[in-house]
Design an enzyme around this catalytic site. Structure first.
Site, PDB file in Angstrom:
ATOM      1  N   ASP A  10       0.859  -1.185   0.000  1.00 45.26           N
ATOM      2  CA  ASP A  10       0.000   0.000   0.000  1.00 45.26           C
ATOM      3  C   ASP A  10       0.890   1.229   0.000  1.00 45.26           C
ATOM      4  OD1 ASP A  10      -2.387   1.585   0.202  1.00 45.26           O
ATOM      5  OD2 ASP A  10      -1.976   1.836   2.331  1.00 45.26           O
ATOM      6  N   SER A  11       0.289   2.380  -0.221  1.00 37.23           N
ATOM      7  CA  SER A  11       1.032   3.634  -0.193  1.00 37.23           C
ATOM      8  C   SER A  11       1.405   4.041   1.227  1.00 37.23           C
ATOM      9  CB  SER A  11       0.196   4.743  -0.843  1.00 37.23           C
ATOM     10  OG  SER A  11      -1.002   4.939  -0.104  1.00 37.23           O
ATOM     11  N   TYR A  42      -0.597   8.159  -2.910  1.00 31.76           N
ATOM     12  CA  TYR A  42      -0.588   7.842  -4.334  1.00 31.76           C
ATOM     13  C   TYR A  42      -1.687   8.607  -5.075  1.00 31.76           C
ATOM     14  CZ  TYR A  42       2.420   3.644  -3.878  1.00 31.76           C
ATOM     15  OH  TYR A  42       3.448   2.764  -3.659  1.00 31.76           O
ATOM     16  N   GLY A  43      -2.733   8.984  -4.357  1.00 36.13           N
ATOM     17  CA  GLY A  43      -3.941   9.505  -4.979  1.00 36.13           C
ATOM     18  C   GLY A  43      -3.781  10.757  -5.812  1.00 36.13           C
ATOM     19  N   CYS A  73      -4.427  -0.962  -2.095  1.00 36.90           N
ATOM     20  CA  CYS A  73      -4.529   0.479  -2.346  1.00 36.90           C
ATOM     21  C   CYS A  73      -5.494   0.663  -3.507  1.00 36.90           C
ATOM     22  CB  CYS A  73      -3.149   1.034  -2.699  1.00 36.90           C
ATOM     23  SG  CYS A  73      -3.132   2.741  -3.288  1.00 36.90           S
ATOM     24  N   ASN A  74      -6.559   1.409  -3.283  1.00 35.33           N
ATOM     25  CA  ASN A  74      -7.545   1.626  -4.347  1.00 35.33           C
ATOM     26  C   ASN A  74      -6.927   2.300  -5.556  1.00 35.33           C
ATOM     27  OD1 ASN A  74      -9.032   1.731  -1.588  1.00 35.33           O
ATOM     28  ND2 ASN A  74     -10.645   1.266  -3.053  1.00 35.33           N
ATOM     29  N   THR A  75      -6.093   3.307  -5.328  1.00 38.92           N
ATOM     30  CA  THR A  75      -5.493   4.061  -6.427  1.00 38.92           C
ATOM     31  C   THR A  75      -4.567   3.187  -7.260  1.00 38.92           C
ATOM     32  OG1 THR A  75      -5.612   6.109  -5.148  1.00 38.92           O
ATOM     33  CG2 THR A  75      -4.105   6.078  -7.016  1.00 38.92           C
ATOM     34  N   GLU A 151      -1.480   9.140   7.970  1.00 41.94           N
ATOM     35  CA  GLU A 151      -0.098   8.661   8.004  1.00 41.94           C
ATOM     36  C   GLU A 151       0.673   9.234   9.200  1.00 41.94           C
ATOM     37  OE1 GLU A 151       1.963   6.632   6.020  1.00 41.94           O
ATOM     38  OE2 GLU A 151       0.139   5.855   5.109  1.00 41.94           O
ATOM     39  N   CYS A 183     -10.760   4.192  -0.102  1.00 46.73           N
ATOM     40  CA  CYS A 183      -9.324   4.242   0.159  1.00 46.73           C
ATOM     41  C   CYS A 183      -9.076   3.394   1.397  1.00 46.73           C
ATOM     42  CB  CYS A 183      -8.862   5.679   0.390  1.00 46.73           C
ATOM     43  SG  CYS A 183      -7.137   5.844   0.945  1.00 46.73           S
ATOM     44  N   THR A 184      -8.042   2.561   1.361  1.00 44.40           N
ATOM     45  CA  THR A 184      -7.821   1.649   2.490  1.00 44.40           C
ATOM     46  C   THR A 184      -7.355   2.371   3.751  1.00 44.40           C
ATOM     47  OG1 THR A 184      -5.593   1.144   1.648  1.00 44.40           O
ATOM     48  CG2 THR A 184      -7.384  -0.374   1.060  1.00 44.40           C
ATOM     49  N   HIS A 185      -6.966   3.629   3.631  1.00 44.64           N
ATOM     50  CA  HIS A 185      -6.673   4.418   4.829  1.00 44.64           C
ATOM     51  C   HIS A 185      -7.946   4.788   5.592  1.00 44.64           C
ATOM     52  CE1 HIS A 185      -2.728   5.029   2.943  1.00 44.64           C
ATOM     53  NE2 HIS A 185      -2.290   5.572   4.066  1.00 44.64           N
TER      54      HIS A 185
END
Length: 259
Positions: A10-11, A42-43, A73-75, A151, A183-185
């Protein structure tokens, strides 16, 4: 290869929400997790840059012997997974916003989608939207600024709350009854979201569905680890390991790596 690890990238720390679902459903699988936090988010990056980062992470996980890779990561999924599947021999599991269940189950015929710019502008996202949004009002919002704040590890900051309020108000006004986290965040924002959203709004993400798909693909490729041994779980990050450590079990090994 059934005893080889599952790879996840993931980012940053967001994909740990996916990791937790996979580790719960598949408690005997070894897992290697890459948090590419140096390059988060990444988005807001170009498709070319997202692809380069995804290739870098994939090749590192393959060097570590991974039998399957989850693009948590969706992006990265919407911009790179087709290329990855075409150019590497291991199975890939991607993350897509849960538009289908939200649209099909909405009673108010209005849903909200909170995602990154990279996801909302991707061809894959629009293809999925066009399949399931007939007769449904969709309120999309780019969660600008949310990933860097997550983050940082402060999930209760006033800045974070203020941003979320701004993004949620148009959705509440539109009478949505489903909020899709793209978004996985963002699952880490659920406690704050529940405080500011009406109780009749259902919040959904892709975590459990991804874990189930991972298990299904492992089974279909005869890659499922059927031993009852204690799994080896490794986390790697290219910034301060303490932040990632704060999001996972303190017994897991979190290491710094310059990737």
């Amino acid at each position: 290869m059934s005893h080889s690890p599952i790879g996840i990238f993931d980012s940053g720390i967001g994909g740990t929400s996916i990791f937790k679902e996979i580790a719960t459903l598949l408690p005997h699988e070894d897992i290697i997790y890459l948090a590419d936090s140096k390059y988060a988010p990444y988005g807001n990056k170009s498709k070319e840059d997202i692809l380069k980062l995804s290739i870098k992470n994939t090749e590192l996980l393959l060097e570590k012997g991974c039998k399957l890779i989850v693009v948590a990561c969706n992006t990265a999924t919407t911009n790179a997974i087709d290329y990855l599947r075409e150019n590497y021999d291991v199975p890939f599991i991607g993350i897509e916003p849960a538009i289908k269940p939200a649209s099909l189950n909405s009673k108010t015929k209005a849903i909200g989608i909170l995602a990154t710019k990279g996801t909302l502008s991707s061809a894959l996202f629009h293809k999925t939207m066009n399949l399931y949004n007939e007769g449904v009002t969709v309120v999309e919002r780019v969660g600008e600024g949310l990933v860097p704040l997550i983050e940082d590890g402060d999930l209760e900051s006033e800045t974070l709350q203020s941003l979320l309020q701004t993004y949620m108000q148009p959705m509440i006004k539109a009478n949505i009854d489903y909020l899709v986290l793209g978004c996985t965040h963002y699952p880490y924002l659920v406690p704050m979201l529940k405080k500011m959203l009406p109780e009749d709004i259902t919040i959904i993400d892709s975590g459990l569905a991804v874990a189930r798909q991972t298990k299904a693909i492992l089974e279909s490729h005869n890659l499922l680890n059927n031993s009852k041994s204690t799994p080896k779980i490794e986390f790697f990050t290219n910034i301060n390991p303490e932040v990632l450590q704060s999001f996972v079990n303190k017994d897991y090994e979190v290491s710094y790596s310059d990737f």
